[in-house]
Design a protein around this motif. Structure first.
Motif, PDB file in Angstrom:
ATOM      1  N   ILE A 143       0.850  -1.209   0.000  1.00  0.00           N
ATOM      2  CA  ILE A 143       0.000   0.000   0.000  1.00  0.00           C
ATOM      3  C   ILE A 143       0.877   1.247   0.000  1.00  0.00           C
ATOM      4  N   MET A 144       0.385   2.301  -0.646  1.00  0.00           N
ATOM      5  CA  MET A 144       1.156   3.548  -0.755  1.00  0.00           C
ATOM      6  C   MET A 144       0.534   4.626   0.131  1.00  0.00           C
ATOM      7  N   THR A 145       1.355   5.630   0.453  1.00  0.00           N
ATOM      8  CA  THR A 145       0.869   6.764   1.242  1.00  0.00           C
ATOM      9  C   THR A 145      -0.345   7.389   0.566  1.00  0.00           C
ATOM     10  N   GLY A 146      -1.415   7.608   1.339  1.00  0.00           N
ATOM     11  CA  GLY A 146      -2.601   8.275   0.803  1.00  0.00           C
ATOM     12  C   GLY A 146      -3.600   7.328   0.176  1.00  0.00           C
ATOM     13  N   ALA A 147      -3.268   6.018   0.132  1.00  0.00           N
ATOM     14  CA  ALA A 147      -4.185   5.048  -0.490  1.00  0.00           C
ATOM     15  C   ALA A 147      -5.204   4.557   0.538  1.00  0.00           C
ATOM     16  N   PRO A 148      -6.400   4.084   0.078  1.00  0.00           N
ATOM     17  CA  PRO A 148      -7.412   3.565   1.009  1.00  0.00           C
ATOM     18  C   PRO A 148      -6.994   2.195   1.546  1.00  0.00           C
ATOM     19  N   VAL A 149      -7.115   2.048   2.862  1.00  0.00           N
ATOM     20  CA  VAL A 149      -6.771   0.785   3.507  1.00  0.00           C
ATOM     21  C   VAL A 149      -7.929  -0.185   3.273  1.00  0.00           C
ATOM     22  N   PRO A 150      -7.649  -1.422   2.847  1.00  0.00           N
ATOM     23  CA  PRO A 150      -8.754  -2.339   2.544  1.00  0.00           C
ATOM     24  C   PRO A 150      -9.503  -2.781   3.797  1.00  0.00           C
ATOM     25  N   GLN A 151     -10.735  -3.195   3.621  1.00  0.00           N
ATOM     26  CA  GLN A 151     -11.490  -3.789   4.724  1.00  0.00           C
ATOM     27  C   GLN A 151     -10.725  -5.002   5.223  1.00  0.00           C
ATOM     28  N   GLY A 152     -10.795  -5.231   6.501  1.00  0.00           N
ATOM     29  CA  GLY A 152     -10.114  -6.393   7.076  1.00  0.00           C
ATOM     30  C   GLY A 152      -8.746  -6.029   7.607  1.00  0.00           C
ATOM     31  N   ALA A 153      -8.067  -5.056   6.968  1.00  0.00           N
ATOM     32  CA  ALA A 153      -6.757  -4.611   7.463  1.00  0.00           C
ATOM     33  C   ALA A 153      -6.981  -3.612   8.587  1.00  0.00           C
ATOM     34  N   ASP A 154      -6.150  -3.642   9.614  1.00  0.00           N
ATOM     35  CA  ASP A 154      -6.304  -2.663  10.697  1.00  0.00           C
ATOM     36  C   ASP A 154      -4.991  -1.944  11.005  1.00  0.00           C
ATOM     37  N   ALA A 155      -3.954  -2.167  10.190  1.00  0.00           N
ATOM     38  CA  ALA A 155      -2.688  -1.458  10.417  1.00  0.00           C
ATOM     39  C   ALA A 155      -1.861  -1.497   9.139  1.00  0.00           C
ATOM     40  N   VAL A 156      -0.897  -0.607   9.095  1.00  0.00           N
ATOM     41  CA  VAL A 156       0.054  -0.603   7.971  1.00  0.00           C
ATOM     42  C   VAL A 156       1.448  -0.747   8.548  1.00  0.00           C
ATOM     43  N   VAL A 157       2.210  -1.726   8.025  1.00  0.00           N
ATOM     44  CA  VAL A 157       3.594  -1.930   8.451  1.00  0.00           C
ATOM     45  C   VAL A 157       4.491  -1.203   7.469  1.00  0.00           C
ATOM     46  N   MET A 158       5.426  -0.410   8.005  1.00  0.00           N
ATOM     47  CA  MET A 158       6.317   0.324   7.100  1.00  0.00           C
ATOM     48  C   MET A 158       7.284  -0.630   6.406  1.00  0.00           C
ATOM     49  N   VAL A 159       7.660  -0.251   5.188  1.00  0.00           N
ATOM     50  CA  VAL A 159       8.527  -1.104   4.367  1.00  0.00           C
ATOM     51  C   VAL A 159       9.820  -1.457   5.102  1.00  0.00           C
ATOM     52  N   GLU A 160      10.347  -0.517   5.902  1.00  0.00           N
ATOM     53  CA  GLU A 160      11.645  -0.775   6.556  1.00  0.00           C
ATOM     54  C   GLU A 160      11.587  -1.914   7.580  1.00  0.00           C
ATOM     55  N   TYR A 161      10.357  -2.328   7.982  1.00  0.00           N
ATOM     56  CA  TYR A 161      10.228  -3.447   8.927  1.00  0.00           C
ATOM     57  C   TYR A 161       9.949  -4.759   8.213  1.00  0.00           C
ATOM     58  N   THR A 162      10.272  -4.812   6.925  1.00  0.00           N
ATOM     59  CA  THR A 162      10.064  -6.060   6.170  1.00  0.00           C
ATOM     60  C   THR A 162      11.412  -6.525   5.645  1.00  0.00           C
ATOM     61  N   SER A 163      11.470  -7.789   5.293  1.00  0.00           N
ATOM     62  CA  SER A 163      12.669  -8.290   4.612  1.00  0.00           C
ATOM     63  C   SER A 163      12.206  -9.289   3.561  1.00  0.00           C
ATOM     64  N   SER A 164      13.115  -9.817   2.790  1.00  0.00           N
ATOM     65  CA  SER A 164      12.862 -10.866   1.783  1.00  0.00           C
ATOM     66  C   SER A 164      11.490 -10.729   1.128  1.00  0.00           C
ATOM     67  N   GLN A 165      11.324  -9.621   0.374  1.00  0.00           N
ATOM     68  CA  GLN A 165      10.052  -9.460  -0.322  1.00  0.00           C
ATOM     69  C   GLN A 165      10.108 -10.202  -1.648  1.00  0.00           C
ATOM     70  N   LYS A 166       9.495 -11.360  -1.687  1.00  0.00           N
ATOM     71  CA  LYS A 166       9.370 -12.074  -2.969  1.00  0.00           C
ATOM     72  C   LYS A 166       8.141 -11.508  -3.670  1.00  0.00           C
ATOM     73  N   ALA A 167       7.938 -11.932  -4.899  1.00  0.00           N
ATOM     74  CA  ALA A 167       6.822 -11.373  -5.678  1.00  0.00           C
ATOM     75  C   ALA A 167       5.496 -11.505  -4.946  1.00  0.00           C
ATOM     76  N   ASP A 168       5.249 -12.650  -4.325  1.00  0.00           N
ATOM     77  CA  ASP A 168       3.907 -12.861  -3.775  1.00  0.00           C
ATOM     78  C   ASP A 168       3.895 -13.080  -2.269  1.00  0.00           C
ATOM     79  N   SER A 169       5.036 -12.824  -1.585  1.00  0.00           N
ATOM     80  CA  SER A 169       4.977 -12.906  -0.113  1.00  0.00           C
ATOM     81  C   SER A 169       5.951 -11.912   0.497  1.00  0.00           C
TER      82      SER A 169
END
Ligand code: AMP
Ligand code: MG
Length: 419
Positions: A105-131
């Motif tokens: 998700i990008m800054t300013g985009a609508p958060v989908p139903q079911g989601a209740d938080a956004v994790v910043m990219v810097e707290y992720t690792s090993s981003q494969k295409a679908d996980s």
């Protein structure tokens, strides 16, 4: 009719300011006009502005990252299936997020139903295409502004009487208002007095003085929301002075400069008195600007359209500018339809000692400098209230209360901006 004797009425700074604020609170503007949004900047709003929809209109992501269910991050690292990407302004609202899933998700985009938080990219690792693997948990609500959290549809955003600064203009734009109802600017007559005063571009004799007060006042009047009406310079001669004062009283407010001290040729009060003016004060215990005069002419009850306030400001240029801000501004703002504004003060450390005679509230031109945690202020060396050059080098005023004789270097002292 013979002029009644002028009683001296010299008030403390606070009392004089209170008198002005009291009278200002009875004034208002009723005439309004429509202005395109950008022309409304600096004007006074004559309507109230409400939210045309919830703000934000959808739960908004405040970060670039992954929309998640906070509960999915109870155990870390967590691997979530990325089911799509949501950018700002998508054509369709995103589908619902199920357990074990994430949306990029990008800054300013609508958060989908079911989601209740956004994790910043810097707290992720090993981003494969679908996980994506997430290394840090989030609280529910983190990096999301809920729909309507800033304002609900129909909520009041701007009050009538608001001075429209850039934030107010932006807010009006954000709720779809390209035109606004604003108050018509009041006409403020400026009457400069003094036999020695000549126009800026006139040929000048060795003892003549160019009219600078007419210009400083015009700027201040415009900044306060009025429209200056410059009258010809009045000589120190009662007949012509009276004619010009009467002309000035046709405007919504008359501001005079010069001719209010105790000298033989200071005729302003005498002429006003012949016109049956009531003086609300004839001086304030301040420096600069002690001889400042405030009053009104005509009956508020019997002929409200002819009832006019006037100020006689001392002619020394710094006195004129300071007394306009301290006393004339509240009346002018009220005539412009603006909600009353207060004088504001802050504190800074004094760089060099100040010694004064007690008895007056002083507003001394000064320079404020320093860092966030370490504001410092120093008086500008000046030759007194005629020294415009010194004032032009200043960016604030140090306020010395009437009971102080000395403020030591390093002491905290009050500062004000007077604009
Ligand atoms: P007054 O208040 O008339 O006694 O004037 C005080 C001082 O201010 C005198 O030195 C005047 O020459 C000066 N002064 C008065 N009116 C103006 C003006 N419009 N522009 C510049 N200086 C002025
Ligand atoms: Mg004079």
């Amino acid at each position: 009719m013979a002029a009644p004797p002028i009683q001296s009425l010299v008030l403390s700074f606070e009392d004089a300011r209170r008198v002005v604020e009291d009278h200002a609170s009875r004034l208002s503007s009723r005439t309004t006009e429509t202005a395109p949004l950008l022309h409304a900047a600096g004007r006074v709003l004559a309507e109230s502005i409400t939210a045309d929809r919830d703000i934000p209109p959808f739960p908004r992501s405040t970060r670039d990252g992954y929309a998640v269910r906070a509960a999915d991050l109870a155990k870390l690292p967590a691997s979530l299936k990325v089911i799509g990407e949501i950018k700002a302004g998508p054509q369709h609202l995103p589908s619902t997020l199920n357990p074990g899933q994430a949306f990029a998700i990008m800054t300013g985009a609508p958060v989908p139903q079911g989601a209740d938080a956004v994790v910043m990219v810097e707290y992720t690792s090993s981003q494969k295409a679908d996980s994506v693997e997430i290394k840090k948990s989030v609280e529910p609500g983190e990096n999301i502004v809920a729909q309507g959290a800033e304002a609900k549809h129909g909520n009041l955003l701007l009050n009538r009487g608001t001075r429209l600064n850039q934030a107010a203009i932006a807010l009006a734009a954000s709720v779809g208002r390209s035109r606004l109802q604003v108050f018509v600017r009041p006409q403020i007559a400026v009457l400069t007095t003094g036999d020695e005063i000549v126009e800026v571009d006139a040929e000048i004799g060795p003892t003549q003085i160019r009219n600078s007060n007419g210009y400083s006042l015009s700027v201040q009047i415009q900044q306060a929301g009025g429209e200056p009406v410059l009258l010809p310079i009045a000589p120190d001669e009662p007949r012509r002075l009276r004619q010009l004062i009467e002309e000035g009283l046709q405007s919504d407010l008359l501001i005079m400069t010069g001719g209010v001290s105790m000298g033989r040729y200071d005729l302003v009060e005498q002429v006003l008195s012949e016109l049956q003016a009531e003086f609300l004060f004839t001086g304030a215990k301040i420096q600069p600007g002690r001889p400042v005069v405030f009053g009104h002419i005509g009956s508020e009850v019997q002929a409200p359209a002819q009832h006019k306030y006037f100020f006689g400001l001392p002619g020394n240029p710094v006195s004129t500018m300071v007394t306009f801000e301290l006393f004339a501004r509240p009346v002018l703002e009220a005539l412009a339809g603006a909600s009353p504004s207060q004088l504001t003060f802050l504190h800074a450390r004094l760089k060099s000692e100040i010694r004064v005679k007690p008895g007056l509230t002083r507003f001394l031109p000064a320079v404020l400098s320093g860092q966030c945690e370490d504001s410092q202020v120093e008086l500008v060396p000046w030759q007194g209230s005629g020294d415009i050059a010194a004032q032009a080098r200043s960016n604030c005023y140090v306020v010395v209360p009437p009971d102080r004789e000395r403020i030591a270097a390093g002491d905290w002292t009050a500062v004000t901006f007077l604009t």
